[in-house]
Motif scaffolding. Structure first.
Motif, short mmCIF file in Angstrom:
data_model
loop_
_atom_site.label_atom_id
_atom_site.label_comp_id
_atom_site.label_asym_id
_atom_site.label_seq_id
_atom_site.Cartn_x
_atom_site.Cartn_y
_atom_site.Cartn_z
N LYS A 126 59.10 58.96 48.17
CA LYS A 126 59.78 58.59 49.42
C LYS A 126 60.39 59.86 50.03
N ARG A 170 46.43 59.10 50.26
CA ARG A 170 46.36 57.64 50.20
C ARG A 170 45.84 57.02 51.50
N GLU A 228 56.65 54.35 43.14
CA GLU A 228 56.59 54.77 44.55
C GLU A 228 57.87 55.48 45.00
N LYS A 277 63.28 49.16 61.63
CA LYS A 277 62.54 50.42 61.83
C LYS A 277 61.03 50.16 61.84
N SER A 278 60.55 49.40 60.89
CA SER A 278 59.10 49.15 60.81
C SER A 278 58.60 48.45 62.06
N ARG A 315 51.40 57.99 58.94
CA ARG A 315 50.29 57.25 58.33
C ARG A 315 49.68 56.24 59.31
N ILE A 338 61.56 47.82 48.44
CA ILE A 338 61.34 49.21 48.01
C ILE A 338 62.39 50.17 48.58
N ASP A 339 62.77 49.98 49.85
CA ASP A 339 63.73 50.91 50.46
C ASP A 339 65.17 50.60 50.05
N ALA A 388 50.52 49.24 46.64
CA ALA A 388 51.02 48.23 47.58
C ALA A 388 51.81 48.99 48.62
N SER A 389 51.18 49.30 49.74
CA SER A 389 51.82 50.11 50.77
C SER A 389 51.45 49.57 52.14
N ALA A 390 52.47 49.17 52.90
CA ALA A 390 52.21 48.68 54.26
C ALA A 390 51.71 49.81 55.15
N GLN A 391 52.10 51.03 54.81
CA GLN A 391 51.64 52.16 55.63
C GLN A 391 50.15 52.38 55.45
N THR A 393 56.02 56.62 58.31
CA THR A 393 55.36 55.50 59.00
C THR A 393 54.59 56.01 60.21
N ARG A 441 56.02 49.81 65.24
CA ARG A 441 54.80 49.06 65.56
C ARG A 441 54.81 48.60 67.02
N ARG A 454 54.92 44.60 53.15
CA ARG A 454 55.41 44.01 54.41
C ARG A 454 54.26 43.74 55.38
C1 S3P Z 1 57.09 51.08 55.84
C2 S3P Z 1 56.54 50.85 54.62
C3 S3P Z 1 57.14 51.30 53.36
C4 S3P Z 1 58.61 51.67 53.53
C5 S3P Z 1 58.84 52.51 54.75
C6 S3P Z 1 58.39 51.77 56.00
C7 S3P Z 1 56.39 50.61 57.04
O1 S3P Z 1 56.46 52.44 52.92
O2 S3P Z 1 59.07 52.35 52.39
O3 S3P Z 1 60.23 52.82 54.88
O4 S3P Z 1 57.00 50.57 58.12
O5 S3P Z 1 55.20 50.26 56.93
P1 S3P Z 1 55.11 52.35 52.04
O6 S3P Z 1 54.08 51.68 52.84
O7 S3P Z 1 54.74 53.77 51.75
O8 S3P Z 1 55.50 51.60 50.81
#
Ligand code: S3P
Length: 424
Positions: free
Chosen positions: A338, A123, A334, A19-20, A95, A310-311, A163-166, A92, A24, A191
């Motif tokens: 969700k 955030r 965190e 999904k991520s 953000r 995390i997921d 710590a958030s990739a988003q 995702t 992207r 991530r």
């Molecule tokens: C994601 C980052 C994670 C994850 C989400 C997908 C992404 O969220 O939980 O399902 O694709 O960057 P956070 O960045 O809020 O931790």
């Protein structure tokens, strides 16, 4: 939908795209010159929300069963939408796209479903505002709808409290347009798909420890992207293969990026029998996973491991419920923000199945090993809750009813069909 206990799991399953990475590929393809061809794209509702947002920003995207083609227009090719951008259920999309929209020469409004309207957006608003963005929460509650009036941005160094990739990706995407260099330091590495893929499309990005840095105004060029299977979706089948007796399951083409593979580390620490086959380390690493029934024991899940799984914490709770001894999950506050409050929901719904579980401020404590019994499960419209309990039902006595079961379409359309094919 009703589920019952199963005797064994056999066969193989190919997991849908990550999904991520799918999100992207659409976003970065849209900001590149020329065509981006994506195979293995996840046709889940969240990723379709990203496609529809970029359609409204003037990007043509051909979505066929075998591949998607994104006709990118370069960093400065987006056009003003005539309507609100609907992000659906997708955090995702919301953000990451905010980072892009903060720098466009037009105004956009982002809105989504009831869940997205409760997810925290301060955030991303905070660092984007530090870069000069004009981004407001329409109801002034730090949530969507968001109104973004594009501005000239300047680079910052952002010390992210989460710590958030988003968050990281939102700031890095704004950094593509900012004057000067932009960097983000996280407390723990999240991530890194944005860093890897942006570089692949031609951006200048560097990563050192938990800091990612980006330089502005690259010439991004369309690429071919082959999306690996989503380890977050594979996690349900890993758990099924481990927990159902007499099982052997081959899970094919799973992404095993080290910023995402915490589920494997935890499963192995719990005593799981998982073998990695056909490892491929070109680009995003992948492997096939051979999973066999295992007697699990409790473990502690904490610290730097948390963002890497995390997921997967809901399904790890199910594994812990079946493991001998105690599992402690901490540093995972965190989970409360969700798609649902996953601490509260896992505690209430696993308790309904007879599990000894208590919630804490930042996780749960599960005393495993008690037999599970069927129950009626409230999913709170959270896809990962629905899939976790579909797996729990395979080992529970009696019937389990999952309400709003179709919510799995967010990340895994075809989940129940795939599960049905391998269960006996
Ligand atoms: C994601 C980052 C994670 C994850 C989400 C997908 C992404 O969220 O939980 O399902 O694709 O960057 P956070 O960045 O809020 O931790």
């Amino acid at each position: 939908m009703e589920f019952t206990k199963k005797n064994r799991i056999r066969g193989e399953v190919s997991i849908p795209g990550d999904k991520s990475i799918s999100h992207r590929a659409v976003m970065f393809g849209a900001l590149s010159q020329g065509i981006t061809e994506v195979t293995g794209f996840l046709q889940g509702a969240d990723c379709l929300s990203t496609i529809s947002c970029f359609n409204r920003l003037g990007i043509e995207i051909e979505n066929t069963p075998s591949k998607i083609l994104i006709h990118g227009k370069g960093l400065h090719g987006l056009t003003a939408p005539t309507e609100v951008l609907d992000v659906g259920n997708s955090g995702t999309t919301t953000r990451l796209i905010s980072g892009i929209l903060a720098a466009q020469p037009f105004e956009t409004t982002l809105d989504g479903d009831a869940s997205i309207r409760k997810r925290p957006m301060k955030r991303i608003m905070t660092p984007l505002q530090m870069m000069g963005a004009d981004i407001k929460s329409q109801l002034d509650n730090g949530c969507a709808p968001l109104i973004i009036h594009g501005q000239a941005l300047h680079g910052i160094h952002y010390d992210s409290p989460v710590a958030s990739a988003q968050v990281k990706s939102s700031v890095l995407l704004a950094g593509l347009y900012a004057e000067g260099v932009t960097s983000v330091t996280e407390p723990v590495l999240s991530r890194n798909h944005s860093e890897i893929m942006l570089q692949y499309f031609g951006a200048k990005v560097s990563s050192e420890g938990t800091t990612a840095t980006i330089w502005p105004e690259p010439d991004l060029v369309g690429q071919k992207v082959n999306v690996p299977g989503d380890i977050s979706s594979a996690a349900y089948f890993i758990a099924a293969g481990l927990l159902v007796p007499d099982s052997e399951l081959l899970i094919k083409n799973v992404g095993i990026n080290p910023t995402r593979d915490g589920i494997l580390k935890v499963a192995l620490a719990m005593g799981a029998d998982i073998t990695l086959l056909n490892e491929n380390r070109d680009g995003e690493p992948t492997a096939d996973l051979l999973v066999r029934s295992s007697s699990l024991h409790g473990t502690t899940v904490e610290g730097a491991l948390i963002p890497t799984l995390i997921d997967e914490i809901p399904i790890i709770c199910v594994m812990a419920a079946c493991a001998e001894g105690t599992t402690v999950i901490k540093d995972a506050a965190e989970l409360k923000v969700k798609e649902s409050n996953r601490i509260a929901v896992m505690v209430s719904q696993l308790s309904a199945m007879g599990v000894d579980i208590v919630g804490t401020d930042d996780g749960m404590i599960i005393h495993g090993g008690k037999p599970l019994h069927g129950a009626t499960i409230q999913t709170f419209m959270d896809h990962r809750i629905a899939m976790s309990f579909a797996i729990a039902s395979l080992i529970a006595e009696g019937t389990t009813t999952i309400l709003d079961h179709e919510v799995v379409n967010i990340s895994y359309p075809g989940f129940y069909e795939d599960l049905g094919r391998i269960t006996q």
